[in-house]
Design a protein around this motif. Structure first.
Motif, PDB file in Angstrom:
ATOM      1  N   LEU A  82       6.440  36.331   6.092  1.00 52.75           N
ATOM      2  CA  LEU A  82       4.867  35.528   5.979  1.00 52.75           C
ATOM      3  C   LEU A  82       5.678  34.326   6.394  1.00 52.75           C
ATOM      4  CD1 LEU A  82       2.023  35.379   5.078  1.00 52.75           C
ATOM      5  CD2 LEU A  82       3.081  34.729   3.002  1.00 52.75           C
ATOM      6  N   ALA A  83       4.827  33.615   7.297  1.00 55.02           N
ATOM      7  CA  ALA A  83       5.161  32.258   7.398  1.00 55.02           C
ATOM      8  C   ALA A  83       4.056  31.309   7.721  1.00 55.02           C
ATOM      9  CB  ALA A  83       6.111  32.062   8.643  1.00 55.02           C
ATOM     10  N   TYR A  84       3.895  30.168   7.437  1.00 51.42           N
ATOM     11  CA  TYR A  84       2.669  29.491   7.672  1.00 51.42           C
ATOM     12  C   TYR A  84       2.861  28.023   7.628  1.00 51.42           C
ATOM     13  CZ  TYR A  84       2.575  29.163   2.446  1.00 51.42           C
ATOM     14  OH  TYR A  84       2.786  29.024   1.276  1.00 51.42           O
ATOM     15  N   SER A  85       2.114  27.165   7.995  1.00 55.27           N
ATOM     16  CA  SER A  85       2.479  25.600   8.166  1.00 55.27           C
ATOM     17  C   SER A  85       2.179  25.066   6.687  1.00 55.27           C
ATOM     18  CB  SER A  85       1.696  25.043   9.101  1.00 55.27           C
ATOM     19  OG  SER A  85       2.436  25.277  10.538  1.00 55.27           O
ATOM     20  N   GLY A  86       2.966  24.263   6.438  1.00 48.04           N
ATOM     21  CA  GLY A  86       2.583  23.716   4.889  1.00 48.04           C
ATOM     22  C   GLY A  86       3.695  22.937   4.385  1.00 48.04           C
ATOM     23  N   GLN A 130       1.220  22.319  -0.372  1.00 46.44           N
ATOM     24  CA  GLN A 130       0.648  21.288   0.191  1.00 46.44           C
ATOM     25  C   GLN A 130       0.257  21.317   1.688  1.00 46.44           C
ATOM     26  OE1 GLN A 130       0.791  17.795  -1.529  1.00 46.44           O
ATOM     27  NE2 GLN A 130       0.189  19.304  -2.949  1.00 46.44           N
ATOM     28  N   PHE A 131      -0.413  20.248   2.343  1.00 47.23           N
ATOM     29  CA  PHE A 131      -0.441  20.150   3.854  1.00 47.23           C
ATOM     30  C   PHE A 131       0.797  19.802   4.542  1.00 47.23           C
ATOM     31  CE2 PHE A 131      -5.142  19.504   2.442  1.00 47.23           C
ATOM     32  CZ  PHE A 131      -5.566  20.396   3.147  1.00 47.23           C
ATOM     33  N   PRO A 132       0.880  20.234   5.636  1.00 49.74           N
ATOM     34  CA  PRO A 132       2.284  19.506   6.320  1.00 49.74           C
ATOM     35  C   PRO A 132       1.663  18.175   7.166  1.00 49.74           C
ATOM     36  CG  PRO A 132       1.416  21.397   7.485  1.00 49.74           C
ATOM     37  CD  PRO A 132       0.458  21.252   6.685  1.00 49.74           C
ATOM     38  N   SER A 133       2.652  17.564   7.552  1.00 53.04           N
ATOM     39  CA  SER A 133       2.493  16.447   8.381  1.00 53.04           C
ATOM     40  C   SER A 133       2.898  16.732   9.671  1.00 53.04           C
ATOM     41  CB  SER A 133       3.225  15.195   7.670  1.00 53.04           C
ATOM     42  OG  SER A 133       2.767  14.148   8.044  1.00 53.04           O
ATOM     43  N   VAL A 134       2.022  17.060  10.402  1.00 54.17           N
ATOM     44  CA  VAL A 134       2.229  17.302  11.924  1.00 54.17           C
ATOM     45  C   VAL A 134       2.113  16.125  12.927  1.00 54.17           C
ATOM     46  CG1 VAL A 134       2.013  18.761  13.909  1.00 54.17           C
ATOM     47  CG2 VAL A 134       1.746  19.812  11.433  1.00 54.17           C
ATOM     48  N   THR A 172       8.289   7.725   4.127  1.00 50.01           N
ATOM     49  CA  THR A 172       9.195   8.638   2.968  1.00 50.01           C
ATOM     50  C   THR A 172       8.398   9.859   2.870  1.00 50.01           C
ATOM     51  OG1 THR A 172       7.727   7.708   1.281  1.00 50.01           O
ATOM     52  CG2 THR A 172       9.706   6.369   1.781  1.00 50.01           C
ATOM     53  N   THR A 173       8.445  10.788   3.887  1.00 51.51           N
ATOM     54  CA  THR A 173       7.310  11.718   3.835  1.00 51.51           C
ATOM     55  C   THR A 173       8.128  13.110   3.608  1.00 51.51           C
ATOM     56  OG1 THR A 173       7.686  11.886   6.314  1.00 51.51           O
ATOM     57  CG2 THR A 173       5.704  10.932   5.569  1.00 51.51           C
ATOM     58  N   GLY A 174       9.539  12.839   3.146  1.00 51.07           N
ATOM     59  CA  GLY A 174      10.425  14.017   2.614  1.00 51.07           C
ATOM     60  C   GLY A 174      10.396  15.137   3.403  1.00 51.07           C
ATOM     61  N   THR A 175      10.022  16.323   3.191  1.00 52.58           N
ATOM     62  CA  THR A 175       9.986  17.689   3.833  1.00 52.58           C
ATOM     63  C   THR A 175       8.739  18.032   4.437  1.00 52.58           C
ATOM     64  OG1 THR A 175       9.393  18.898   1.940  1.00 52.58           O
ATOM     65  CG2 THR A 175      11.840  18.762   2.158  1.00 52.58           C
ATOM     66  N   PHE A 176       7.876  16.866   4.532  1.00 55.35           N
ATOM     67  CA  PHE A 176       6.595  17.369   5.181  1.00 55.35           C
ATOM     68  C   PHE A 176       6.429  17.444   6.709  1.00 55.35           C
ATOM     69  CE2 PHE A 176       3.257  17.468   1.562  1.00 55.35           C
ATOM     70  CZ  PHE A 176       4.227  17.120   0.429  1.00 55.35           C
ATOM     71  N   LEU A 218       0.752  -1.224  -0.002  1.00 59.33           N
ATOM     72  CA  LEU A 218       0.144  -0.114  -0.172  1.00 59.33           C
ATOM     73  C   LEU A 218       1.016   1.382   0.048  1.00 59.33           C
ATOM     74  CD1 LEU A 218      -2.693   1.398   0.565  1.00 59.33           C
ATOM     75  CD2 LEU A 218      -2.469   1.308   2.895  1.00 59.33           C
ATOM     76  N   LEU A 219       0.582   2.170  -1.121  1.00 61.08           N
ATOM     77  CA  LEU A 219       1.076   3.455  -0.954  1.00 61.08           C
ATOM     78  C   LEU A 219       0.332   4.577  -0.535  1.00 61.08           C
ATOM     79  CD1 LEU A 219       3.744   5.097  -1.787  1.00 61.08           C
ATOM     80  CD2 LEU A 219       3.056   4.942  -4.385  1.00 61.08           C
ATOM     81  N   LEU A 220       0.695   5.176   0.258  1.00 60.38           N
ATOM     82  CA  LEU A 220      -0.121   6.382   0.826  1.00 60.38           C
ATOM     83  C   LEU A 220       0.402   7.674   0.418  1.00 60.38           C
ATOM     84  CD1 LEU A 220      -0.874   5.487   4.388  1.00 60.38           C
ATOM     85  CD2 LEU A 220      -2.389   4.773   2.576  1.00 60.38           C
ATOM     86  N   THR A 221      -0.347   8.612  -0.114  1.00 60.94           N
ATOM     87  CA  THR A 221       0.011   9.909  -0.336  1.00 60.94           C
ATOM     88  C   THR A 221      -0.881  10.977   0.096  1.00 60.94           C
ATOM     89  OG1 THR A 221       0.480  11.412  -2.338  1.00 60.94           O
ATOM     90  CG2 THR A 221      -1.097   9.711  -2.731  1.00 60.94           C
ATOM     91  N   ILE A 222      -0.556  12.117   0.443  1.00 60.53           N
ATOM     92  CA  ILE A 222      -1.357  13.175   0.889  1.00 60.53           C
ATOM     93  C   ILE A 222      -2.435  13.626  -0.160  1.00 60.53           C
ATOM     94  CG2 ILE A 222      -1.612  15.688   1.379  1.00 60.53           C
ATOM     95  CD1 ILE A 222       0.819  15.310   3.489  1.00 60.53           C
ATOM     96  N   SER A 223      -1.599  13.659  -1.575  1.00 62.34           N
ATOM     97  CA  SER A 223      -2.334  14.169  -2.625  1.00 62.34           C
ATOM     98  C   SER A 223      -1.936  13.326  -3.909  1.00 62.34           C
ATOM     99  CB  SER A 223      -2.233  15.634  -2.674  1.00 62.34           C
ATOM    100  OG  SER A 223      -2.789  15.996  -4.489  1.00 62.34           O
ATOM    101  N   MET A 224      -3.115  12.748  -4.502  1.00 60.32           N
ATOM    102  CA  MET A 224      -2.791  11.915  -5.692  1.00 60.32           C
ATOM    103  C   MET A 224      -2.147  12.999  -6.859  1.00 60.32           C
ATOM    104  SD  MET A 224      -3.538   8.925  -5.249  1.00 60.32           S
ATOM    105  CE  MET A 224      -3.604   7.949  -6.711  1.00 60.32           C
ATOM    106  N   GLU A 225      -2.500  14.045  -6.730  1.00 60.40           N
ATOM    107  CA  GLU A 225      -2.205  15.104  -7.986  1.00 60.40           C
ATOM    108  C   GLU A 225      -0.663  15.408  -7.639  1.00 60.40           C
ATOM    109  OE1 GLU A 225      -5.578  14.632  -8.793  1.00 60.40           O
ATOM    110  OE2 GLU A 225      -5.608  15.442  -6.956  1.00 60.40           O
TER     111      GLU A 225
END
Lengths: 462, 632
Positions: free
Chosen positions: B169-173, B178-182, B155-159, B34-41
Motif C-alpha cells: 500500500l502506498a499513497y502520497s502523504g 498529513q498532506f504532502p508538500s508537492v 523547514t518542511t522536514g519529510t513533507f 511569520l511561521l506557516l504550518t500545514i496544520s496547527m494541530e
C-alpha cells in the motif's frame, strides 16, 4: 601549518656520498641540538652562517651516526625566512636517512614535497615570478611521491600495514559504538581485552620499525645476481665493479663455472654480488651443476642484473633467461656498446617490451663506460625502496617508519590510560591517533570509516 | 486568486522542530516573523520516537539552549522520564536523554509560539517561493495568500513529495496522516535546486492495555531530577518507565516468510534509508545470525495508552506487522493502534548551501532541518536556530554567524552537511567530532551563552548568571590549586578507601584531584574549610582539573585547526583560473565555495597539494593587490 618545524633530505638521494638534511621552523635549532655534537665549538648556536664540524649522535645509544658539517641560519636571513639548520652528511644514504630519522624523532615533521619553497614564498622570501615554479614543484613532486609511496607499499608491507589499520579501526569502532549507542547491543567496553589487542598491534608496529632500522639489506647486503647467456660479459662487469680481476675471463663460452660471491659497497649500500655460470643448454656435467646453482641463485636474489650483448640480436637463449627472471626486480645491462654493432642497441625495444618495469643501463665493461650510472641505478632501486629483501617485510621509507613510530607512541599512551583506569572517551583519543598515524602511510583513513564500520559490525537501531 | 496577505521580515515555512526554533529566534531578534504550518494541530510534532537527546544529540540540545533556543526548555516541561547516559564512559560523552510526552511537547511549544511577540503563526500550505533577480521575495500559499519577506527559511522536514508505504500500500502523504508538500518541491526545482530522495520509517503504536508487562523488564529513569535547559528549575518530576523485551526466532520466521511482501526488498522503495535506524526486516536480513533484537516499549505520553515499539520500525504489510508483534514476549495479545510505515521524501542536496544555511543560488533563502538530509529532532532544531540567526544577520547586512567544529556540535553538524554532503539521512554522532573532549554537556553554557548574548537571544539576567558561574569556577579552581593537603587521618581514610598511594604534605588539592580514583566530593571530607560550591560549578571544576592534560592537548590541536579556519577564501574566487589545482579539486571547490582553507581541506577530492596551491594563490593575490595599492 606554518608554525611547526619541518625537515627533509634536501639533496636527491644516492648522488654521491654527500647529502643535506634541512630543518626549518621555530624549533629548528633546538631540534638540531638534540642530535648534533660539535667537535670543538660547543657554542655553535651562536656561530651563525658558518660551517660547524661535529657528529650526529643517536642519543639513545650514544652511537655516532655520521661525521657532519652543520650550518645554523637563523631567520629571516635564510631560505625560508624561518630558522634553518642544514646538516651536511658524508656517509652516504644510510647515515643520511638515519640522521633524518633522529631529527624527526626529536620533534620535526617530515616536509611535504616542495614545502621549503612554499614557505619561502609565503614568507615573502621569493618574489611573485617564482610562484608558478613552486606550484609546479608541488604538483610534480607530489605525484612522484605518491607513485613512489604506492610502489614502496607493495606486497607484504602493504598487507602488514593493512592488518594493523584494520585491527586499530576495529578497536576504535568497538569503543566508539559503545559511546554513541549506549542502549544498543554493542559489545561492552572491556579495558582488559582492548589493552591486550593494543599490545599485539604495538608489537607488530615495533617489528616493522625494527625492520627499518636494521633492514636486511643493510645488515646482510643486497643479494645481487649477475646473469646472462655465456660470453655477454658478466664476469667483465663483475671485475669492473670490483675494480680487480678475480673471475677468470676468456673468449671461450662457459669458462666461469663457479659461483663467485663478492661484497662491495655501492653508495653506502652493501651489495653481495653473485656471478653465475652462463646459463646455457649443455651436456657438460660440470657445467650442468653450475647452471643448476645459477637457477638457485636467481631464486634467492633480491636483485638481478641481466647482462645482454647489445651488439647482437636477442636469441632464444636470452629469451629463456628473461622467462626465468621476469618476476624479479632487476636492471637490464646492455653491454658492449663500444662495439660498432653494439652502439645501435638493436634489441632495446624488444627488451623494454619483455621487461617493462626494469630500468635499462648501457655500458661497456671493457671501456668502463656507464658503470657509474649502473651503480646509481642499483642504489636508487634500494633507497627508493623498490627492492625488498627476499623474505620478510621491510620498511624502507622514512615517512612510513616515522608514522609507525608515532603510532607506537600513541598506543603506549592509550595503554597507559587504560592502566590508570581512565574512561574510554580518553583512551580512544590515543587509539584514534595511532590509527590515523598508520593511516597516513597509505593515506586512506577518514572519520567516515569509523561510522561505516560501526554500522557494518553492529546491529544498531534502538 | 493571489492576494497580498501580509508583509514580513522573515517567513518560516514549516513548524516542526527546525521551524519552531527559526520562528522564535527571528521574532526574538526583533524581526516581524511569520511561521506557516500545514496544520496547527501538528506544530512541533514528534512523528518518530518519543525521545529527545542521547549521545551528541543531548549536547546539541544544551548548545541550542545556551544560545537562547527553545528545545531544551520545552523538553524539560514535557518530559516524563530523564536519564543520564554514558556516565561510566567519561564526562564528554555523558548525555541526557528524555522521554517526552508527545502531546504535551506539541501543546507547550504551540503555546510558546502563540505568545511570542512579533511572531504570527498561520495554517497555510506554502506552495511557491517567489524569487526576483536572484533574491527571495516571499511565499504563496495554496489559497492564493501572498506573503512577502526578504528572508525565507524552508523547514518542511519529510513533507516534500512525501510518500507513505505500508507493504504494497502506498499513497502520497506527510508523516502521521498529513498532506504532502508537492508543489513546494516543484517550486524548489523550478528555482534550479537539485533534490535527492531519502527514506525513513517508524514502528507501530500499540495499546498499552494489550501488553503483559510482567513478561518484560522495566527501564526506569534516573532518581535524580535532571533538566536540559540551564534555566529550568524543575526539581520534581514523575518518572514513567519504559519496558524492554526481545524478538525471537518466531519473530524472525514471520519476517523471513513475508520478505517478498516488503517494499524494501521488492524495490518498491527507492530512497536511501538510515543505517542507524534500520527496519526490523533489515536487521533480520543483515544480521541473520543474531538470535534476538532488543525491543523497547516506550510511552507516547502520560495521557494516552499508545506505546511506541522502539526497534521494530517496519514497512511490512499491516497483517504481517501484527503477527510479528504478537511473537514478542508480553505482546502476545497486542493490538495495533497505528501501523508502522516507511516514508520517502525529497531533500535539498546540502552542498547547495553555505555554512550559514543560506542557499548559494537564491539570496535570502535558507533551508534547515530534515529537508537538508538530516534526521532527528535535535539536528533539525539546531539548524533552525542557526538559519534564523543568519537570516536576520543577512537582513541587517552583518557577516554570517558560524560555529566552528571546535566550538560545538552545531558546528560539526552544519560543516559536515555543507562540506561533506550526505549519502543517507545524517545523524550526529560524538565520534564525528574531532574535539569531543571540549564539546561536553556540562560546558555547553561556557561555549555558547556569550555568543547567544551578543546575538541578542540570551537575556541580560541569564548572561549575568553565566558570568557569575564562570567566576565561581575560576575561584574554586584557584582555591584547589592554592590549598595544600596536610597528612591527616581523614586523608588516609580517603586514600585507603580508593586504594590510592600516599601523598606528601604540601600536595595541592588539585594535584590530588588529578588522580583518576579521587573525586571532588572526596575532598570535602578533608578537615579544611570548604566554601559552599554549587554542584554545577563543582562538576565543571572537577572535569577541568581532572582532564587538564587531555584538555591542553586538545586545545593545542584546536589552535592549529583555527589557524587554517582563519585563512579565508572569498566566495567569488574563480577556481578554474587558479593554476595548478587538480581538475577534481577545481570542480569541488567551485561547487562548495568553502569559506576558509580549513573548510576546503575537508572537502573530499581536495588533497594537501591543492591546499598548498591555494595558499600560494592567496599570497600571489595579496601581493598583486599590494602592488596595485602602491601604484605600481
Amino acid at each position: 601549518m606554518l608554525d611547526d618545524t619541518i625537515a627533509a633530505i634536501a639533496t636527491p638521494l644516492a648522488e654521491g656520498g654527500i647529502g643535506i638534511v634541512r630543518i626549518s621552523g621555530p624549533q629548528a635549532i633546538d631540534i638540531a641540538e638534540k642530535v648534533f655534537i660539535p667537535v670543538s665549538n660547543s657554542l655553535w648556536r651562536k656561530q651563525k652562517y658558518k660551517l660547524v664540524y661535529g657528529h650526529v649522535v643517536d642519543n639513545r645509544t650514544g652511537k655516532i651516526i655520521d661525521e657532519v658539517l652543520l650550518s645554523n641560519m637563523p631567520g629571516p636571513k635564510s631560505y625560508t625566512r624561518e630558522d634553518v639548520v642544514e646538516i651536511n652528511c658524508h656517509g652516504g644514504p644510510v647515515p643520511l636517512r638515519k640522521t633524518l630519522e633522529l631529527i624527526l624523532g626529536a620533534g620535526a615533521r617530515l616536509a611535504e614535497p616542495g614545502e621549503f619553497s612554499k614557505r619561502a614564498f609565503l614568507n615573502g622570501r621569493l618574489d611573485l615570478t617564482r610562484a608558478e615554479a613552486i606550484i609546479d614543484i608541488i604538483r610534480a613532486t607530489t605525484e612522484d611521491a605518491l607513485q613512489l609511496a604506492v610502489s614502496q607499499l607493495s606486497g607484504r608491507l602493504a598487507q602488514e600495514v593493512d592488518a594493523i589499520l584494520n585491527e586499530l579501526l576495529s578497536v576504535v569502532v568497538l569503543v566508539e559504538a559503545a559511546i554513541d549507542f549506549p542502549e544498543d547491543e554493542v559489545e561492552d567496553y572491556s579495558p582488559e581485552r582492548i589493552n591486550e589487542r593494543l599490545g599485539k598491534v604495538s608489537a607488530k608496529a615495533q617489528s616493522l620499525i625494527d625492520s627499518a632500522e636494521m633492514g636486511k639489506v643493510y645488515r646482510e647486503g643486497l643479494r645481487t645476481v649477475i646473469i646472462g647467456k655465456p660470453n655477454v660479459g658478466k664476469s667483465s662487469l663483475l671485475n669492473v665493479l670490483l675494480r680487480e680481476k678475480r673471475a677468470i675471463v676468456t673468449e671461450v663460452p662457459g669458462t666461469t663455472r663457479d659461483i663467485i660471491e663478492e661484497i662491495l659497497n655501492l653508495g653506502g649500500v652493501p651489495v653481495v654480488l653473485i656471478d653465475t655460470a652462463g646459463i646455457r643448454k649443455t651436456g657438460d656435467a660440470v657445467e650442468k651443476i653450475g647452471v643448476a646453482r645459477s637457477l638457485e641463485s636467481i631464486d634467492r636474489a633480491d636483485l638481478v642484473l641481466m647482462v645482454v650483448d647489445a651488439s647482437t640480436e636477442l636469441d632464444s637463449e636470452d629469451e629463456e633467461i628473461i622467462d626465468l627472471v621476469k618476476n624479479k626486480r632487476g636492471v637490464l645491462v646492455l653491454n658492449k656498446i663500444d662495439l660498432e654493432a653494439g652502439s645501435a642497441v638493436k634489441n632495446k625495444n624488444q627488451l623494454t617490451f619483455k621487461l617493462p618495469h626494469w630500468p635499462m643501463v648501457e655500458i661497456s665493461a671493457l671501456l668502463e663506460q656507464g658503470i657509474k650510472k649502473l651503480e646509481q641505478t642499483v642504489v636508487e632501486l634500494v633507497t627508493g625502496g623498490q627492492v625488498l629483501p627476499r623474505d620478510g617485510v621491510m620498511v624502507s621509507n622514512v615517512r612510513h617508519r616515522n608514522q609507525l613510530v608515532k603510532a607506537k607512541e600513541h598506543l603506549r599512551e592509550a595503554q597507559e590510560a587504560i592502566n590508570l583506569g581512565l574512561t574510554p572517551e580518553l583512551v580512544v583519543i590515543d587509539i584514534r591517533a595511532a590509527w590515523e598515524a598508520v593511516g597516513e602511510i597509505n593515506g586512506s583513513v577518514i572519520t567516515e570509516d569509523i561510522v561505516d564500520k560501526i554500522f557494518a559490525d553492529f546491529c544498531i537501531g534502538k | 486568486m493571489e492576494y497580498l496577505a501580509g508583509n514580513y521580515d522573515v517567513i518560516v515555512v514549516g513548524a516542526g522542530h527546525a521551524g519552531c526554533e527559526a520562528g522564535l529566534a527571528a521574532a526574538r531578534l526583533g524581526m516581524k516573523t511569520l511561521l506557516l504550518t500545514i496544520s496547527m494541530e501538528n506544530i512541533a510534532m514528534m512523528p518518530c520516537n518519543p525521545a529527545m537527546g542521547g549521545p551528541a544529540k543531548g549536547q546539541l540540545i544544551r548548545e541550542i539552549d545556551a544560545l537562547g533556543g527553545e528545545i531544551g526548555i520545552n523538553t524539560d516541561r514535557s518530559a516524563i522520564q530523564m536519564r543520564m547516559l554514558n556516565t561510566a564512559k567519561g564526562p564528554a560523552v555523558q548525555a541526557l536523554r528524555a522521554q517526552a510526552d508527545k502531546n504535551l511537547y506539541h501543546v507547550n511549544m504551540k503555546w510558546t509560539l502563540e505568545n511570542q511577540p512579533k511572531l504570527d503563526v498561520k495554517q497555510v500550505m506554502a506552495e511557491r517561493i517567489i524569487v526576483e533577480a536572484g533574491k527571495v521575495k516571499g511565499v504563496v500559499g495554496s489559497t492564493g495568500a501572498l506573503f512577502t519577506a526578504p528572508a525565507v527559511i524552508i523547514t518542511t522536514g519529510t513533507f516534500l513529495r512525501g510518500r507513505i508505504v505500508i507493504g504494497d500500500l502506498a499513497y502520497s502523504g506527510g508523516p502521521n496522516g498529513q498532506f504532502p508538500s508537492v508543489k513546494l518541491a516543484e517550486s524548489l526545482q523550478d528555482l534550479g535546486f537539485s533534490l535527492g530522495r531519502f527514506k525513513t520509517g517508524t514502528p507501530a503504536r500499540v495499546d498499552r492495555r494489550s501488553i503483559d508487562f510482567s513478561q518484560t523488564s522495566i527501564q526506569p529513569g534516573d532518581k535524580e531530577t535532571l533538566n536540559f535547559s540551564f534555566t529550568t528549575n524543575i526539581c520534581d518530576r514523575e518518572q514513567i518507565p519504559c519496558w524492554l523485551t526481545y524478538s525471537n526466532d518466531k519473530t524472525h520466521a514471520v519476517i523471513k516468510e513475508n520478505l517478498h511482501r516488503s517494499p524494501l526488498y521488492s524495490g518498491f522503495i527507492q530512497g536511501t534509508g538510515p543505517r542507524y535506524c534500520p527496519s526490523i526486516e533489515d536487521k533480520v536480513v543483515r544480521f541473520a545470525d543474531k538470535p534476538a533484537h532488543q525491543v523497547f516499549i516506550e510511552p507516547e505520553g502520560s495521557k494516552t495508552n499508545e506505546m511506541y515499539v522502539q526497534g521494530m520500525s517496519t514497512s511490512l504489510p499491516e497483517d504481517v506487522q501484527l503477527r510479528m508483534l504478537r511473537t514478542l514476549p508480553g505482546l502476545e495479545k497486542v493490538e495495533i493502534v497505528r501501523p508502522g510505515y516507511a516514508i520517502e521524501y525529497d531533500y535539498v542536496i546540502p552542498s547547495q548551501l553555505s555554512l550559514d544555511l543560506q542557499t548559494k543560488a537564491v539570496a535570502g533563502l535558507f533551508t534547515a532541518g530534515q529537508i537538508n538530509g538530516t534526521s532527528g529532532y535535535e539536528e533539525a532544531a539546531a539548524q533552525g536556530i542557526m538559519a534564523s540567526i543568519n537570516a536576520v544577520r543577512y537582513l541587517k547586512g552583518e557577516p554570517p554567524f558560524i560555529i566552528s567544529r571546535s566550538e560545538g556540535y552545531i558546528g560539526v553538524l552544519i560543516d559536515d552537511l555543507v562540506t561533506k554532503g550526505v549519502t543517507e539521512p545524517y545523524r550526529l554522532l560524538t565520534s564525528r567530532a574531532e574535539y569531543r573532549l571540549m564539546l561536553r554537556h556540562d560546558n555547553a553554557d561556557m561555549r555558547m551563552t556569550e555568543k547567544g548574548y551578543q546575538l541578542g537571544l540570551v537575556t541580560p539576567e541569564r548572561f549575568q548568571n553565566f558570568i557569575d558561574k564562570k567566576a565561581a569556577v575560576q575561584q574554586e579552581k584557584n582555591r584547589l590549586d592554592q590549598t595544600n593537603v596536610v597528612v591527616s587521618p581523614e586523608l588516609k581514610k580517603i586514600l585507603d578507601r580508593k586504594s590510592s598511594s600516599p601523598v606528601r604534605d604540601g600536595t595541592s588539592l588539585s594535584t590530588l584531584l588529578k588522580r583518576p580514583e579521587i573525586e571532588y566530593r572526596d575532598l570535602l571530607e578533608l578537615p579544611l574549610e570548604h566554601p559552599p560550591v554549587d554542584s554545577e560549578v563543582a562538576e565543571e571544576v572537577e572535569i577541568e582539573i581532572k582532564y587538564d592534560g587531555y584538555i591542553k592537548k586538545q586545545n593545542a590541536q584546536i589552535k592549529k585547526f583555527e589557524k587554517m579556519e582563519g585563512i579565508k577564501l572569498a566566495p567569488d574566487i574563480d577556481y578554474h583560473q587558479v593554476r595548478g589545482l587538480a581538475a577534481e579539486a577545481v570542480h569541488k571547490l567551485a561547487q562548495i565555495k568553502p569559506l576558509s582553507i580549513g573548510q576546503a581541506s575537508r572537502i573530499s577530492g581536495v588533497n594537501p597539494a591543492d591546499i598548498s596551491v591555494l595558499m600560494i594563490y592567496l599570497e600571489q593575490e595579496k601581493r598583486k593587490n599590494r602592488e596595485i595599492l602602491n601604484g605600481k
